[in-house]
Design a protein around this motif. Sequence first.
Motif, PDB file in Angstrom:
ATOM      1  N   PRO A 134       0.798  -1.231   0.000  1.00 33.22           N
ATOM      2  CA  PRO A 134       0.000   0.000   0.000  1.00 33.22           C
ATOM      3  C   PRO A 134       0.831   1.282   0.000  1.00 33.22           C
ATOM      4  O   PRO A 134       0.328   2.348  -0.370  1.00 33.22           O
ATOM      5  CB  PRO A 134      -0.819  -0.127   1.294  1.00 33.22           C
ATOM      6  CG  PRO A 134      -0.931  -1.593   1.532  1.00 33.22           C
ATOM      7  CD  PRO A 134       0.397  -2.147   1.087  1.00 33.22           C
ATOM      8  N   LEU A 135       2.096   1.173   0.404  1.00 35.80           N
ATOM      9  CA  LEU A 135       2.959   2.357   0.406  1.00 35.80           C
ATOM     10  C   LEU A 135       3.082   2.956  -0.982  1.00 35.80           C
ATOM     11  O   LEU A 135       3.090   4.184  -1.141  1.00 35.80           O
ATOM     12  CB  LEU A 135       4.342   1.978   0.945  1.00 35.80           C
ATOM     13  CG  LEU A 135       5.412   3.080   0.948  1.00 35.80           C
ATOM     14  CD1 LEU A 135       4.992   4.248   1.826  1.00 35.80           C
ATOM     15  CD2 LEU A 135       6.749   2.502   1.411  1.00 35.80           C
ATOM     16  N   TYR A 136       3.184   2.098  -1.997  1.00 33.76           N
ATOM     17  CA  TYR A 136       3.328   2.583  -3.368  1.00 33.76           C
ATOM     18  C   TYR A 136       2.170   3.492  -3.761  1.00 33.76           C
ATOM     19  O   TYR A 136       2.365   4.536  -4.397  1.00 33.76           O
ATOM     20  CB  TYR A 136       3.425   1.399  -4.336  1.00 33.76           C
ATOM     21  CG  TYR A 136       3.489   1.814  -5.787  1.00 33.76           C
ATOM     22  CD1 TYR A 136       4.668   2.303  -6.329  1.00 33.76           C
ATOM     23  CD2 TYR A 136       2.365   1.730  -6.609  1.00 33.76           C
ATOM     24  CE1 TYR A 136       4.740   2.696  -7.659  1.00 33.76           C
ATOM     25  CE2 TYR A 136       2.423   2.115  -7.934  1.00 33.76           C
ATOM     26  CZ  TYR A 136       3.607   2.602  -8.455  1.00 33.76           C
ATOM     27  OH  TYR A 136       3.660   3.008  -9.772  1.00 33.76           O
ATOM     28  N   ASP A 137       0.951   3.131  -3.372  1.00 33.77           N
ATOM     29  CA  ASP A 137      -0.221   3.934  -3.721  1.00 33.77           C
ATOM     30  C   ASP A 137      -0.164   5.330  -3.105  1.00 33.77           C
ATOM     31  O   ASP A 137      -0.761   6.264  -3.628  1.00 33.77           O
ATOM     32  CB  ASP A 137      -1.501   3.222  -3.265  1.00 33.77           C
ATOM     33  CG  ASP A 137      -1.767   1.957  -4.058  1.00 33.77           C
ATOM     34  OD1 ASP A 137      -1.361   1.907  -5.235  1.00 33.77           O
ATOM     35  OD2 ASP A 137      -2.355   1.013  -3.495  1.00 33.77           O
ATOM     36  N   ALA A 138       0.567   5.456  -2.011  1.00 34.07           N
ATOM     37  CA  ALA A 138       0.631   6.745  -1.320  1.00 34.07           C
ATOM     38  C   ALA A 138       1.708   7.673  -1.873  1.00 34.07           C
ATOM     39  O   ALA A 138       1.696   8.872  -1.555  1.00 34.07           O
ATOM     40  CB  ALA A 138       0.882   6.515   0.170  1.00 34.07           C
ATOM     41  N   VAL A 139       2.619   7.136  -2.687  1.00 31.70           N
ATOM     42  CA  VAL A 139       3.780   7.946  -3.071  1.00 31.70           C
ATOM     43  C   VAL A 139       4.040   8.045  -4.568  1.00 31.70           C
ATOM     44  O   VAL A 139       4.818   8.898  -5.004  1.00 31.70           O
ATOM     45  CB  VAL A 139       5.056   7.405  -2.385  1.00 31.70           C
ATOM     46  CG1 VAL A 139       4.969   7.544  -0.870  1.00 31.70           C
ATOM     47  CG2 VAL A 139       5.321   5.956  -2.783  1.00 31.70           C
ATOM     48  N   HIS A 140       3.433   7.177  -5.392  1.00 32.27           N
ATOM     49  CA  HIS A 140       3.788   7.187  -6.812  1.00 32.27           C
ATOM     50  C   HIS A 140       3.172   8.392  -7.529  1.00 32.27           C
ATOM     51  O   HIS A 140       2.258   9.040  -7.024  1.00 32.27           O
ATOM     52  CB  HIS A 140       3.355   5.889  -7.488  1.00 32.27           C
ATOM     53  CG  HIS A 140       1.871   5.774  -7.692  1.00 32.27           C
ATOM     54  ND1 HIS A 140       1.000   5.447  -6.685  1.00 32.27           N
ATOM     55  CD2 HIS A 140       1.114   5.942  -8.799  1.00 32.27           C
ATOM     56  CE1 HIS A 140      -0.234   5.415  -7.157  1.00 32.27           C
ATOM     57  NE2 HIS A 140      -0.192   5.715  -8.452  1.00 32.27           N
ATOM     58  N   ARG A 141       3.696   8.665  -8.723  1.00 30.68           N
ATOM     59  CA  ARG A 141       3.187   9.758  -9.549  1.00 30.68           C
ATOM     60  C   ARG A 141       1.778   9.412 -10.023  1.00 30.68           C
ATOM     61  O   ARG A 141       1.556   8.391 -10.655  1.00 30.68           O
ATOM     62  CB  ARG A 141       4.111   9.969 -10.747  1.00 30.68           C
ATOM     63  CG  ARG A 141       3.698  11.116 -11.666  1.00 30.68           C
ATOM     64  CD  ARG A 141       4.651  11.222 -12.852  1.00 30.68           C
ATOM     65  NE  ARG A 141       4.548  10.090 -13.767  1.00 30.68           N
ATOM     66  CZ  ARG A 141       5.443   9.121 -13.888  1.00 30.68           C
ATOM     67  NH1 ARG A 141       6.527   9.116 -13.151  1.00 30.68           N
ATOM     68  NH2 ARG A 141       5.252   8.120 -14.745  1.00 30.68           N
ATOM     69  N   ASP A 142       0.834  10.266  -9.699  1.00 31.65           N
ATOM     70  CA  ASP A 142      -0.562  10.045 -10.085  1.00 31.65           C
ATOM     71  C   ASP A 142      -1.164  11.406 -10.386  1.00 31.65           C
ATOM     72  O   ASP A 142      -1.338  12.231  -9.487  1.00 31.65           O
ATOM     73  CB  ASP A 142      -1.324   9.356  -8.957  1.00 31.65           C
ATOM     74  CG  ASP A 142      -2.753   8.993  -9.336  1.00 31.65           C
ATOM     75  OD1 ASP A 142      -3.415   9.791 -10.024  1.00 31.65           O
ATOM     76  OD2 ASP A 142      -3.208   7.910  -8.934  1.00 31.65           O
ATOM     77  N   ALA A 143      -1.442  11.649 -11.664  1.00 29.05           N
ATOM     78  CA  ALA A 143      -1.871  12.983 -12.088  1.00 29.05           C
ATOM     79  C   ALA A 143      -3.107  13.467 -11.336  1.00 29.05           C
ATOM     80  O   ALA A 143      -3.185  14.635 -10.942  1.00 29.05           O
ATOM     81  CB  ALA A 143      -2.129  12.989 -13.592  1.00 29.05           C
ATOM     82  N   ALA A 144      -4.067  12.588 -11.131  1.00 29.00           N
ATOM     83  CA  ALA A 144      -5.297  12.991 -10.452  1.00 29.00           C
ATOM     84  C   ALA A 144      -5.014  13.454  -9.027  1.00 29.00           C
ATOM     85  O   ALA A 144      -5.563  14.466  -8.557  1.00 29.00           O
ATOM     86  CB  ALA A 144      -6.293  11.838 -10.450  1.00 29.00           C
ATOM     87  N   ARG A 145      -4.137  12.733  -8.346  1.00 24.85           N
ATOM     88  CA  ARG A 145      -3.821  13.098  -6.960  1.00 24.85           C
ATOM     89  C   ARG A 145      -2.899  14.311  -6.895  1.00 24.85           C
ATOM     90  O   ARG A 145      -2.981  15.106  -5.958  1.00 24.85           O
ATOM     91  CB  ARG A 145      -3.203  11.894  -6.249  1.00 24.85           C
ATOM     92  CG  ARG A 145      -4.179  10.729  -6.118  1.00 24.85           C
ATOM     93  CD  ARG A 145      -3.563   9.561  -5.387  1.00 24.85           C
ATOM     94  NE  ARG A 145      -4.482   8.424  -5.354  1.00 24.85           N
ATOM     95  CZ  ARG A 145      -4.224   7.275  -4.737  1.00 24.85           C
ATOM     96  NH1 ARG A 145      -3.072   7.113  -4.105  1.00 24.85           N
ATOM     97  NH2 ARG A 145      -5.101   6.296  -4.754  1.00 24.85           N
ATOM     98  N   ILE A 146      -2.031  14.458  -7.884  1.00 22.07           N
ATOM     99  CA  ILE A 146      -1.200  15.667  -7.941  1.00 22.07           C
ATOM    100  C   ILE A 146      -2.092  16.885  -8.183  1.00 22.07           C
ATOM    101  O   ILE A 146      -1.912  17.943  -7.562  1.00 22.07           O
ATOM    102  CB  ILE A 146      -0.125  15.534  -9.033  1.00 22.07           C
ATOM    103  CG1 ILE A 146       0.866  14.422  -8.657  1.00 22.07           C
ATOM    104  CG2 ILE A 146       0.619  16.857  -9.232  1.00 22.07           C
ATOM    105  CD1 ILE A 146       1.841  14.059  -9.757  1.00 22.07           C
ATOM    106  N   ASP A 147      -3.073  16.741  -9.072  1.00 21.15           N
ATOM    107  CA  ASP A 147      -4.018  17.827  -9.304  1.00 21.15           C
ATOM    108  C   ASP A 147      -4.775  18.199  -8.034  1.00 21.15           C
ATOM    109  O   ASP A 147      -5.182  19.344  -7.854  1.00 21.15           O
ATOM    110  CB  ASP A 147      -5.031  17.425 -10.391  1.00 21.15           C
ATOM    111  CG  ASP A 147      -4.423  17.423 -11.783  1.00 21.15           C
ATOM    112  OD1 ASP A 147      -3.365  18.059 -11.972  1.00 21.15           O
ATOM    113  OD2 ASP A 147      -4.994  16.768 -12.674  1.00 21.15           O
TER     114      ASP A 147
END
Length: 201
Positions: free
Chosen positions: A43-56
Amino acid sequence: MTTPTASRNPFAALAPVRRRPYLTAVVFAVTLACGIAQLVHPPLYDAVHRDAARIDAGEWYRLVTGMFFQDAQAFGLVSNLVWLAVFGTLAERVFGRPKWLLLYFGCGLFGQFVSYVWLNPVGAGNSMCTAGLICALAAVVMAASRRYGVVLPVQFRVMAFAVPVLAVVDTVVHDNHGLPALLGLALGFLLLPAPVQVAQQ
């Protein structure tokens, strides 16, 4: 004046100061630790990877953390660390540590941002950082004869001049390594080490 030929270690002729790759080792260790943590606790990966929607949504830290975790899991971790160990060590010796930091994290952050806004909005990995180092070294190879009076083996020169072509092709096919590679090439020329006296190899 004869132009020396670098035969045993091509880059040794361009970096007479024997720097130990401490900076490469530190970044290697941090990236390894992040990769192991990701594998142990997925689950750590989901919290830290590049994700445009979450960066927005305001999670801009993902542009940085995305450089330390791997979207290809164990395979990506091992392969990217091998590339980092080899080319990070060479680049640290040739360019020195301040320039290494600029090349590695400058190209990596640029690659993360371009991926976010255009090429590949979801993912992670330090391969774009290492691509910047590789292409900066290619710039040194291209300039070796004229700037340093060192004739590198022909295979190195061929590979160096193939780098920008491959980077352009990479971008055309919508991969996200081409643009940070081209940035590394440009920065490599801007940050070329000063000419030095080179002993006959």
